[in-house]
Motif scaffolding. Sequence first.
Motif, PDB file in Angstrom:
ATOM      1  N   UNK A  92     -17.270  -0.334  -0.991  1.00 49.82           N
ATOM      2  CA  UNK A  92     -17.652  -0.506  -0.231  1.00 49.82           C
ATOM      3  C   UNK A  92     -16.819  -1.299   0.989  1.00 49.82           C
ATOM      4  N   UNK A  93     -15.585  -0.198   0.514  1.00 48.77           N
ATOM      5  CA  UNK A  93     -14.313  -0.659   1.814  1.00 48.77           C
ATOM      6  C   UNK A  93     -15.295  -0.697   3.440  1.00 48.77           C
ATOM      7  N   UNK A  94     -14.038  -1.143   3.877  1.00 46.89           N
ATOM      8  CA  UNK A  94     -14.087  -1.682   5.926  1.00 46.89           C
ATOM      9  C   UNK A  94     -12.662  -1.663   5.944  1.00 46.89           C
ATOM     10  N   UNK A 117     -18.594  -6.142   2.328  1.00 42.15           N
ATOM     11  CA  UNK A 117     -17.641  -5.075   3.215  1.00 42.15           C
ATOM     12  C   UNK A 117     -16.375  -6.041   1.846  1.00 42.15           C
ATOM     13  N   UNK A 118     -15.462  -5.418   1.827  1.00 44.75           N
ATOM     14  CA  UNK A 118     -14.304  -5.610   1.614  1.00 44.75           C
ATOM     15  C   UNK A 118     -13.039  -4.355   2.328  1.00 44.75           C
ATOM     16  N   UNK A 119     -12.135  -5.519   3.138  1.00 44.24           N
ATOM     17  CA  UNK A 119     -11.121  -4.935   3.385  1.00 44.24           C
ATOM     18  C   UNK A 119      -9.724  -4.041   2.708  1.00 44.24           C
ATOM     19  N   UNK A 120      -9.073  -3.181   3.127  1.00 44.71           N
ATOM     20  CA  UNK A 120      -8.975  -2.260   2.881  1.00 44.71           C
ATOM     21  C   UNK A 120      -7.686  -3.108   2.748  1.00 44.71           C
ATOM     22  N   UNK A 170     -12.083   5.361   8.376  1.00 44.47           N
ATOM     23  CA  UNK A 170     -13.359   4.586   8.269  1.00 44.47           C
ATOM     24  C   UNK A 170     -14.326   4.624   9.558  1.00 44.47           C
ATOM     25  N   UNK A 171     -13.582   4.811  10.926  1.00 43.74           N
ATOM     26  CA  UNK A 171     -14.181   4.904  11.937  1.00 43.74           C
ATOM     27  C   UNK A 171     -14.887   6.165  12.265  1.00 43.74           C
ATOM     28  N   UNK A 172     -14.614   7.013  11.389  1.00 47.56           N
ATOM     29  CA  UNK A 172     -14.926   8.577  11.750  1.00 47.56           C
ATOM     30  C   UNK A 172     -14.438   9.521  12.591  1.00 47.56           C
ATOM     31  N   UNK A 173     -13.378   9.102  12.653  1.00 49.87           N
ATOM     32  CA  UNK A 173     -12.048   9.329  13.983  1.00 49.87           C
ATOM     33  C   UNK A 173     -11.167  10.552  13.476  1.00 49.87           C
ATOM     34  N   UNK A 174      -9.858  10.987  12.250  1.00 49.82           N
ATOM     35  CA  UNK A 174      -9.658  11.566  11.851  1.00 49.82           C
ATOM     36  C   UNK A 174      -9.302  11.123  10.390  1.00 49.82           C
ATOM     37  N   UNK A 175      -9.778  12.743  10.113  1.00 48.75           N
ATOM     38  CA  UNK A 175      -8.987  13.027   8.465  1.00 48.75           C
ATOM     39  C   UNK A 175      -7.696  12.505   8.317  1.00 48.75           C
TER      40      UNK A 175
END
Length: 493
Positions: A220-222, A191-194, A20-25
């Motif tokens: 809309x996951x976050x 947003x909704x939390x995973x 989500x933070x775009x840091x790691x796949x």
Amino acid sequence: MPKHILYIKKYNARDCLLAIRGEQIPQALGLDVTRLCVVRGICYHPGFAKELHGSLPEFIRALNARSIMSNEIPDMKEPDEIPYCIWHPQTATEATYRELAHRYPQMKYQIGRACAVAGYLNLYGELGLLPEVHIAEEARDNGQSAILDAIMAAGTKYAAMNDYTRTVEMDQPTMAHLNGDTAVRSYLDIRQRYTKPSLSLNSFSLGYKTHYFDITEDWRIDEYESDEPILREDVTPLLYTPLPADLPNVNKDLLILMAAYYGNIDRYARLRRPMRVPTEFHCIVRGVYHNTMFAKWWSLQPTIDDYRIQCAINARFIMNNDLSRISPDTRDSVLPYCIWYPAVADWRTYMELARRKPSMKQSVARACIVADYKTVYDGLNAEPDSSLMAEARDSPNPHYLRDLERKAAERGGVVSDNSPEWKRNTRKQMFEPTTTWLNKDVSNFFAETEFSWAYDGVVANMSFVELNVCAPDELKQKDFVDLGELYEPWHGF
């Protein structure tokens, strides 16, 4: 990237957070919730997960959407590589969208929608679009009055886009009105939390909640949950006034539920979505039981996806003394139990029903107790059970209770007690509930379904909406008010 990671189903909360933070796949992408977190990360973080290009279509579309929003025109060769939403979480420059329209004319309605978000009036005019209702609703939500006015001034409006299916029909768009079928930008910010998926026998969760809109393909996951912003108009005045040709900026879910609840065919057919909103099914069953025309309309639908709706239709037809839907071959699964509320049928109808479907003998006996059809009841020779006993105790005619008690005594006092609790709620208990709790705003409420007391165990309680509509505005200053506390005479009791 190794192909096998696309199919490994292993949940890791930290992997989801980093995606989500775009840091790691994540090292395992087999779970839906994990892939959604990656899509979310791609859309919000330029440059993230570019190595996934060429893998799954949803990743490719997300990467292409991100490139467009970063003012880079991607090379899209296949239709399933073209993204639907190219305006969230940010818009590209007007020049980028203009070049995109030149290279991909099949995307001009998506580009027009982006113009309605960003206010690119000149580019919108250059596209030569039909007056499109989704673009109009988007322009209204984003305060782009010039584009909205241009569309609304047209004599005829069209629906080329479809936010439910993420498709665009450019060749044969349908005539349409503004009908609340657009996932406007303000909605996308909710947003909704995973969460961790649960697939056990006692619990089932995908790790996220689905919805009727998913134009960004990430649900809309976050990493956090957010409340719905109060950006729309109060929907309740539309409950008791004729619907305008073009709906205002409201969440129409409550309108759908109340249309189903009352069995209003015109409203329901116009407003309903391709998939049901929460508690809509319960409202449908209630509407079918109470409205013959709604029951008839449902009976003519090509497919009915829930047997309980078929049960409700059959119940309403039986209470109207029509047994054309009931034959010896009718499946027991679509036979109703409650066939005496809100109306009772003629005694001959019940007698014939028992003849056609002996499996309904107990239900017919119950109806005969309610209607006091003594002769038909006696001819059935029904077995004593807890549901019949409860109804017989409430009957003003003591004949039925004496009969059942006699039969129970002959069986050693044993009475069948394996029926669900709702079956033991008698006709006297089937008055619909009311409430004294006044809610200030019910626009985002759903039906209460906790207490099953009628309609074959299905219930939809909308009394809180009915009270809100009735109450004057001066009583709605607080979020909640118990009107019972305002009625002084009870203090003297």
